[in-house]
Design a protein around this motif. Structure first.
Motif, PDB file in Angstrom:
ATOM      1  N   PHE A   1       0.849  -1.175   0.000  1.00  0.00           N
ATOM      2  CA  PHE A   1       0.000   0.000   0.000  1.00  0.00           C
ATOM      3  C   PHE A   1       0.892   1.233   0.000  1.00  0.00           C
ATOM      4  N   TRP A   2       0.670   2.081  -0.992  1.00  0.00           N
ATOM      5  CA  TRP A   2       1.355   3.370  -1.052  1.00  0.00           C
ATOM      6  C   TRP A   2       0.396   4.422  -0.513  1.00  0.00           C
ATOM      7  N   ALA A   3       0.939   5.452   0.097  1.00  0.00           N
ATOM      8  CA  ALA A   3       0.101   6.505   0.673  1.00  0.00           C
ATOM      9  C   ALA A   3       0.645   7.880   0.296  1.00  0.00           C
ATOM     10  N   LEU A   4      -0.273   8.769  -0.081  1.00  0.00           N
ATOM     11  CA  LEU A   4       0.015  10.199  -0.245  1.00  0.00           C
ATOM     12  C   LEU A   4      -0.733  10.924   0.868  1.00  0.00           C
ATOM     13  N   SER A   5      -0.036  11.746   1.610  1.00  0.00           N
ATOM     14  CA  SER A   5      -0.666  12.432   2.734  1.00  0.00           C
ATOM     15  C   SER A   5      -0.387  13.927   2.655  1.00  0.00           C
ATOM     16  N   ARG A   6      -1.454  14.699   2.877  1.00  0.00           N
ATOM     17  CA  ARG A   6      -1.303  16.158   2.985  1.00  0.00           C
ATOM     18  C   ARG A   6      -1.873  16.591   4.332  1.00  0.00           C
ATOM     19  N   ASP A   7      -1.058  17.249   5.120  1.00  0.00           N
ATOM     20  CA  ASP A   7      -1.522  17.777   6.394  1.00  0.00           C
ATOM     21  C   ASP A   7      -0.751  19.057   6.683  1.00  0.00           C
ATOM     22  N   ASP A   8      -1.347  20.175   6.315  1.00  0.00           N
ATOM     23  CA  ASP A   8      -0.693  21.476   6.474  1.00  0.00           C
ATOM     24  C   ASP A   8      -1.138  22.194   7.745  1.00  0.00           C
ATOM     25  N   ARG A   9      -1.793  21.486   8.650  1.00  0.00           N
ATOM     26  CA  ARG A   9      -2.274  22.123   9.873  1.00  0.00           C
ATOM     27  C   ARG A   9      -1.149  22.638  10.770  1.00  0.00           C
ATOM     28  N   PRO A  10       0.032  21.984  10.815  1.00  0.00           N
ATOM     29  CA  PRO A  10       1.091  22.512  11.689  1.00  0.00           C
ATOM     30  C   PRO A  10       1.529  23.932  11.345  1.00  0.00           C
ATOM     31  N   TRP A  11       1.340  24.358  10.085  1.00  0.00           N
ATOM     32  CA  TRP A  11       1.679  25.738   9.740  1.00  0.00           C
ATOM     33  C   TRP A  11       0.445  26.531   9.286  1.00  0.00           C
ATOM     34  N   ALA A  12      -0.747  26.045   9.696  1.00  0.00           N
ATOM     35  CA  ALA A  12      -2.003  26.741   9.404  1.00  0.00           C
ATOM     36  C   ALA A  12      -2.173  26.972   7.905  1.00  0.00           C
ATOM     37  N   GLY A  13      -1.824  25.956   7.115  1.00  0.00           N
ATOM     38  CA  GLY A  13      -1.987  26.064   5.666  1.00  0.00           C
ATOM     39  C   GLY A  13      -3.458  26.106   5.260  1.00  0.00           C
ATOM     40  N   PRO A  14      -3.750  26.604   4.066  1.00  0.00           N
ATOM     41  CA  PRO A  14      -5.146  26.788   3.651  1.00  0.00           C
ATOM     42  C   PRO A  14      -5.843  25.516   3.199  1.00  0.00           C
ATOM     43  N   ASP A  15      -5.085  24.489   2.827  1.00  0.00           N
ATOM     44  CA  ASP A  15      -5.695  23.285   2.268  1.00  0.00           C
ATOM     45  C   ASP A  15      -6.069  22.296   3.375  1.00  0.00           C
TER      46      ASP A  15
ATOM     47  N   ARG B   1       2.617  28.029  13.940  1.00  0.00           N
ATOM     48  CA  ARG B   1       2.866  29.356  13.382  1.00  0.00           C
ATOM     49  C   ARG B   1       2.840  29.302  11.851  1.00  0.00           C
ATOM     50  N   SER B   2       2.819  30.443  11.234  1.00  0.00           N
ATOM     51  CA  SER B   2       2.770  30.503   9.765  1.00  0.00           C
ATOM     52  C   SER B   2       4.071  29.994   9.170  1.00  0.00           C
ATOM     53  N   ASP B   3       4.044  29.690   7.869  1.00  0.00           N
ATOM     54  CA  ASP B   3       5.255  29.180   7.223  1.00  0.00           C
ATOM     55  C   ASP B   3       6.380  30.211   7.258  1.00  0.00           C
ATOM     56  N   ALA B   4       6.038  31.492   7.143  1.00  0.00           N
ATOM     57  CA  ALA B   4       7.077  32.526   7.181  1.00  0.00           C
ATOM     58  C   ALA B   4       7.706  32.606   8.576  1.00  0.00           C
ATOM     59  N   GLU B   5       6.886  32.532   9.605  1.00  0.00           N
ATOM     60  CA  GLU B   5       7.410  32.572  10.980  1.00  0.00           C
ATOM     61  C   GLU B   5       8.244  31.341  11.276  1.00  0.00           C
ATOM     62  N   ARG B   6       7.800  30.189  10.780  1.00  0.00           N
ATOM     63  CA  ARG B   6       8.571  28.959  11.006  1.00  0.00           C
ATOM     64  C   ARG B   6       9.929  29.033  10.312  1.00  0.00           C
ATOM     65  N   ARG B   7       9.946  29.541   9.099  1.00  0.00           N
ATOM     66  CA  ARG B   7      11.214  29.651   8.385  1.00  0.00           C
ATOM     67  C   ARG B   7      12.161  30.597   9.114  1.00  0.00           C
ATOM     68  N   ALA B   8      11.647  31.742   9.563  1.00  0.00           N
ATOM     69  CA  ALA B   8      12.502  32.691  10.268  1.00  0.00           C
ATOM     70  C   ALA B   8      13.031  32.086  11.575  1.00  0.00           C
TER      71      ALA B   8
END
Length: 521
Positions: free
Chosen positions: A258-272, A370-377
């Motif tokens: 079984f192969w799996a594709l997973s999207r979970d952008d909640r850790p950086w409050a992503g829109p999807d 935090r947002s992706d920009a804050e996480r990167r900084a």
């Protein structure tokens, strides 16, 4: 609170009996505690996986409860003390649950002295959790034929409603219940058939299997649409896990994947919204991953398995144009294994590596949500210096180790994958590890454990379709059974293909109820 009485017996004989009982209790509790410790912290060869551990702990907790029940019956004072503790610690029952009020009035409602009427001046109230067993019912659909006495040949009748299983017995709600029990709660169909039999319903396992397969075919367009939408994501976690599949021609099982594709952008409050797609393949080579990821152009977050590197190799005509980000958890596990196998002897390099990796995870924990920009900084300021120092330390230590040792292999793995491991420092959307997709793989493994194997390749494909939709429901806090029942009813009644997005688990019609515990996954 101690179970010792406030006053010990003064009579020596009674005191000896009390001490003997106490020592016996201590011995039994110590034995149960040792079982729990061995299950959780024993040698690696004896340790259980998380699910087996829960089963062991359940048995131990039941044994402790039985011991306390015997003591409560033997000693009313201990029983009274524990009863008070339970009232204090049991918590509140959810408000959405219906309340059935039982009022217990005294046998006499008049004063025993003057025979006058009594009035209520207060009351004691307690709450207990109850259950109404599952109830099956028969829906009888009647379609009267209406004729006109004056006009010849005029007969009106409501059209027969569309059904998922035409000519069959189940409603769409029942089929949803069977699917949810199998793929959400990991209850094989033969057990469900046995449970139906206890209600006097003779339903063969093969009949339930027919319902599930029929529904999977009806839901397959939603699986395709879910995959299409995930492939538009900027980042996906990818993983694969083996699953035994029956090979009828050879009379034994073969290893499928079984192969799996997973999207979970909640850790950086992503829109999807989060989602997961499973796909069955007969192998774990790059060709199978390429088929699942065909056309994808984003970041592929994965482990160091060679097939993922092959997928983006420019020399391949069908290569993906994505970028690989590698998983820190996979690197960390190598050092954990080295330290565990070396015990009780020290493994200083592995210990120091784990300590340094833990510092990186500490930075990540502070940035979660935090947002992706804050996480990167934040990563640039705090994690990058630690990563640079870690790489230099890896290189220095590698020169002083036996090159064939497991520690040297782990260090070479880290340095060989360093660009992919540190890609997250420059992109706030990327996690340090692929734990999201590994969590998504757990239900597949649980189903494989309970069902032993898939009956055929086609059955495994249906498994992948249904598991994808159910796990996406769970990720979005939507009741999978409620969603399945609603969607199946809409699909069999001709829901337009152009509006499939409105039926996906994250559609507002379903997520607006996600906060309701009655519909929660």
């Amino acid at each position: 609170m101690s179970d010792l009485p406030d006053e010990l017996p003064s009579d020596p004989a009674e005191l000896r009996v009390f001490a003997a009982a106490l020592l016996d209790r201590c011995a039994r509790l110590e034995r149960l505690l040792k079982l729990a410790k061995d299950a959780q912290f024993g040698r690696s060869s004896e340790k259980l996986d998380a699910d087996q551990l829960q089963l062991v702990l359940e048995d131990i907790e039941e044994a402790v409860a039985a011991l306390e029940a015997a003591e409560d019956r033997a000693n009313p004072r201990i029983c009274e003390r524990r009863t008070a503790e339970r009232r204090t610690n049991r918590g509140q029952l959810p408000e959405h649950l219906p309340r059935i009020i039982e009022t217990l009035m005294p046998a006499a409602t008049c004063c025993p002295s003057c025979k006058g009427d009594l009035v209520e001046i207060g009351r004691d109230e307690s709450q207990r959790l109850d259950v109404v067993p599952a109830q099956y019912r028969v829906i009888v659909t009647r379609r009267p034929k209406l004729a006109c006495r004056a006009c010849h040949g005029v007969v009106l009748q409501h059209a027969a409603p569309e059904r998922l299983i035409r000519g069959g017995l189940p409603t769409e709600r029942l089929v949803a219940h069977v699917i949810d029990a199998k793929y959400h709660w990991h209850l094989p169909l033969y057990r469900q058939a046995q449970m139906l039999a206890t209600h006097g319903i003779a339903m063969d396992r093969s009949t339930l299997a027919f319902w599930v397969g029929y529904a999977a075919q009806e839901l397959k367009p939603l699986w395709h649409r879910l995959r299409e939408l995930l492939l538009t994501s900027s980042k996906l976690c990818v993983d694969e896990t083996p699953a035994p599949v029956l090979d009828p021609g050879r009379g034994r099982t073969k290893t499928g994947y079984f192969w799996a594709l997973s999207r979970d952008d909640r850790p950086w409050a992503g829109p999807d919204p989060p989602g997961v797609v499973y796909a069955y393949a007969p192998g774990r080579g790059a060709v199978h991953g390429l088929r699942l990821l065909e056309g994808y152009r984003g970041i592929i977050h994965c482990d160091g398995y060679q097939a993922y590197k092959t997928m983006i190799r420019e020399t391949r005509a069908d290569a993906l144009s994505g970028t690989l980000a590698f998983c820190w958890s996979h690197l960390r596990r190598q050092f954990v294994k080295i330290e565990r196998e070396a015990a009780p002897a020290p493994a200083p390099v592995a210990r120091e590596a784990l300590k340094r990796i833990a510092q990186l995870y500490a930075v990540e924990k502070a940035l979660r949500g935090r947002s992706d920009a804050e996480r990167r900084a934040g990563r640039q300021a705090h994690a990058r210096p630690l990563a640079i120092a870690l790489k230099q330390w890896f290189e220095a230590k590698l020169d002083h180790l036996a090159q064939k040792s497991d520690t040297a292999k782990a260090l070479r793995y880290a340095l060989r994958h360093w660009d992919g491991l540190t890609l997250y420092l420059d992109d706030g959307r990327i996690e340090m590890d692929t734990n999201a997709v590994e969590r998504a793989m757990r239900p597949i493994k649980l189903n494989a454990k309970n069902s032993l194997f898939a009956g055929c390749d086609e059955g495994a494909e249906n498994w992948a379709v249904l598991a994808s939709l159910i796990e996406t429901c769970k990720l979005n806090g939507v009741s999978a059974e409620h969603w399945l029942a609603d969607v199946l009813a809409k699909l069999v009644n001709g829901w337009p293909a152009a509006r499939l997005d409105e039926l996906l688990p994250w559609a507002s019609i379903y997520t607006m109820h996600a906060h309701d515990p009655r519909l929660a996954a």
